[in-house]
Design an enzyme around this catalytic site. Structure first.
Site, PDB file in Angstrom:
ATOM      1  N   SER A  26      20.612  10.306  79.578  1.00  0.00           N
ATOM      2  CA  SER A  26      19.838  11.426  79.105  1.00  0.00           C
ATOM      3  C   SER A  26      18.373  11.074  78.919  1.00  0.00           C
ATOM      4  CB  SER A  26      20.459  11.966  77.826  1.00  0.00           C
ATOM      5  OG  SER A  26      19.877  13.184  77.495  1.00  0.00           O
ATOM      6  N   ASP A  42      27.428  18.194  84.680  1.00  0.00           N
ATOM      7  CA  ASP A  42      26.390  18.331  83.655  1.00  0.00           C
ATOM      8  C   ASP A  42      25.400  19.410  84.073  1.00  0.00           C
ATOM      9  OD1 ASP A  42      24.671  17.829  81.485  1.00  0.00           O
ATOM     10  OD2 ASP A  42      23.621  16.223  82.549  1.00  0.00           O
ATOM     11  N   CYS A  77      20.941  17.687  82.533  1.00  0.00           N
ATOM     12  CA  CYS A  77      20.300  16.673  83.387  1.00  0.00           C
ATOM     13  C   CYS A  77      21.143  16.558  84.656  1.00  0.00           C
ATOM     14  CB  CYS A  77      20.189  15.331  82.676  1.00  0.00           C
ATOM     15  SG  CYS A  77      19.123  15.327  81.223  1.00  0.00           S
ATOM     16  N   HIS A 107      27.714  15.270  81.295  1.00  0.00           N
ATOM     17  CA  HIS A 107      26.523  14.544  80.861  1.00  0.00           C
ATOM     18  C   HIS A 107      26.870  13.121  80.447  1.00  0.00           C
ATOM     19  CE1 HIS A 107      22.394  14.423  79.481  1.00  0.00           C
ATOM     20  NE2 HIS A 107      22.784  13.972  78.313  1.00  0.00           N
ATOM     21  N   MET A 108      28.037  12.959  79.858  1.00  0.00           N
ATOM     22  CA  MET A 108      28.492  11.648  79.387  1.00  0.00           C
ATOM     23  C   MET A 108      29.616  11.163  80.293  1.00  0.00           C
ATOM     24  SD  MET A 108      28.232  12.621  75.365  1.00  0.00           S
ATOM     25  CE  MET A 108      28.598  14.344  75.702  1.00  0.00           C
TER      26      MET A 108
END
Length: 542
Positions: free
Chosen positions: A269, A461, A464, A518-519
């Protein structure tokens, strides 16, 4: 969240920003309703009264003093944006706090086993505590403690886990979460560390922890994030980088058995800002006592000018998932994009907060706002936002666990309260103009110095997203850019299963991770571990 006039821009910043990577708290529609801003600015001049015009210059000058930023170089467009805000509330905008109040930790009688200093980083001290294994996080050797910047009253918390495999030979990884303002302990307990935390606040063993074949350091930075604390404040990536270098220098001095091993910096991120800057800072120190080997950035924000073009495609069906917006909403995003990109270009050119702050406000409103109104998870386009903690209810367990007195005592934590994200820090970075700055320039510097760089992106995601990350890596102008552009996109497999797509040229790699949000380590733990194991072994082509 209610918006008072005196906290207008602060709320804009908070709404525009961060979790582990970028944090976004509330729908942007609330902001626009509260501000009632005419984002076209076409009729601005006619709206301003003569009385307001007389006072406007004085108000802007006052803000310039508060922000410690000269008025030189303000373009007409930027002046119009600030004037639009001032027109709505000329008597109260000067009440804003452009610097958030610092979080002061409660100093306790915690006992530490070692204290380390080094003449190369004067005024810094490292405190080290052997963390008891009966805490249940892992059975390996582990340490926690603080880097103290004595004269500046800054205290950075870290937590180190030795490799489960061969710690004498396995590399070392520094992990950084983003935000800005979010704790790296989120990465530890939610993504890639030795254990997660269940609803009973008990550790649960993670077989896919990244310390399977590497020793891992989790660092809470900048100051006032997680267990870190200070009476001071920090508001930009460059300043934070100098403290990270000092931490590493002292850490490896105390643990020389790790100093000659390969060392990698990884994160996600807003670490797309942090890592290029931190690695560049490290490379300016030839006297360093550790071996920086590569960097890994997951779903990062690195080149906003390119990446902001790809919010509309990701939300509107071009990123591999069906559109989550109506056609007119997609059209609205496209209509606001040219002005957004123009503002980011002004930020790139000037570096001034006068340009960079409005770029953040306008672009986040126009490019993220429509998606946020849907209530969907900005970190995973497949799901709705749930829970009160950054769209993942499990994150609340981590906060509760890290506030248990016995846990804080075992780790040597010296703060009254642990928070996964400090939104004051988020606001500080936004008001410093840091959000929209071009950190891809640092990536060019790293590549030209032949430091391997991995950019990986989960393809579910939004905030981003992989489209934007793919685009900026393709457009990056470095000595190997022609070779990278021509390089084929190949299938990345874990075992016999397709796990993603990879593009590589020499020491630069872009990796799309199928099914990752995202993760990535949270959504695809087995594949993420394969990814990092192959990278740290020197397999840059996958």
């Amino acid at each position: 969240m209610k918006l008072s006039k005196s906290t207008l821009i602060a709320t804009l910043a908070l709404t525009a920003t961060s979790t582990n990577a970028l944090v976004v708290q509330n729908p942007f529609s609330n902001i626009q309703q509260a501000l009632k801003l005419d984002l076209s600015y076409d009729k601005l001049t006619s709206k301003l009264t003569d009385t307001f015009e007389q006072g406007k210059a004085n108000i802007i000058s006052t803000i310039a003093k508060v922000m410690n930023e000269p008025l030189d170089g303000l373009t007409p467009e930027i002046k119009n944006i600030w004037s639009e805000m001032l027109m709505k509330f000329p008597n109260s905008i000067t009440e804003l706090n452009f610097k958030a109040p610092p979080k002061k930790g409660k100093i306790t009688t915690q006992q530490f086993d070692f204290h380390v200093t080094d003449a190369q980083v004067p005024n810094h001290k490292l405190r080290i505590k052997s963390t008891p294994k009966d805490l249940g996080i892992d059975t390996v050797k582990q340490y926690s403690g603080y880097l103290d910047v004595v004269d500046e009253d800054k205290h950075f918390f870290y937590y180190f886990f030795e490799s489960r495999n061969d710690p004498k030979n396995d590399p070392v990884i520094l992990w950084l979460n983003g935000g800005p303002g979010c704790s790296s302990l989120t990465g530890l307990f939610f993504e890639l560390g030795p254990s997660s935390i269940d609803k009973n606040l008990k550790p649960v063993y993670n077989p896919h922890s990244w310390n399977a074949n590497a020793s891992v350091i989790f660092l809470d930075q900048p100051i006032n994030v997680g267990y870190s604390y200070s009476s001071q404040s920090v508001s930009n990536t460059i300043a934070a980088g100098k403290d990270v270098y000092a931490f590493l220098q002292l850490f490896f001095k105390n643990f020389p058995e790790y100093a000659n091993l390969d060392f990698h910096i990884a994160g996600e991120s807003y670490a797309g800002h942090y890592i290029p800057a931190f690695a560049s800072e490290i490379l300016t120190h030839p006297e360093r006592n550790f071996n920086l080997t590569s960097v890994l950035i997951g779903n990062g924000l690195t080149d906003p000018l390119v990446q902001y073009e790809y919010y509309e495609p990701m939300a509107c069906g071009e990123g591999g998932e069906p559109s989550v917006l109506e056609p007119e909403e997609c059209d609205g995003m496209l209509n606001s994009l040219p002005r957004c990109l123009s503002l980011i270009e002004s930020c790139y050119e000037s570096g001034s907060v006068w340009s960079c702050v409005p770029a953040t406000i306008y672009c986040n409103n126009g490019q993220m706002g429509p998606y946020q109104k849907t209530g969907r998870n900005v970190y995973d386009i497949r799901t709705m936002c749930e829970g009160s903690s950054l769209c993942y209810s499990q994150l609340e367990y981590i906060d509760q666990y890290l506030n248990l007195p016995e846990v804080k005592k075992a780790l040597g934590a010296e703060v009254d309260e642990y928070q996964s994200c400090n939104f004051d820090i988020n606001r500080n970075f936004m008001f410093a103009g840091d959000w929209m700055k071009p950190y891809q320039k640092n990536v060019i510097d790293l590549l030209e110095k032949e430091l391997p760089v991995l950019i990986y992106a989960g393809d579910k995601d939004f905030i981003c997203n992989w489209l934007g990350n793919q685009a900026w890596t393709n457009r990056l102008e470095w000595s190997g850019s022609k070779g990278f552009t021509k390089a084929p996109v190949k299938s990345w497999k874990v075992g016999k299963n397709a796990a993603g797509e990879v593009k590589n040229y020499k020491h630069f790699t872009f990796l799309r991770v199928f099914g990752g949000g995202h993760m990535v380590p949270y959504d695809q733990p087995e594949n993420a571990l394969d990814m990092v194991n192959r990278w740290i072994s020197g397999d840059y082509k996958y």
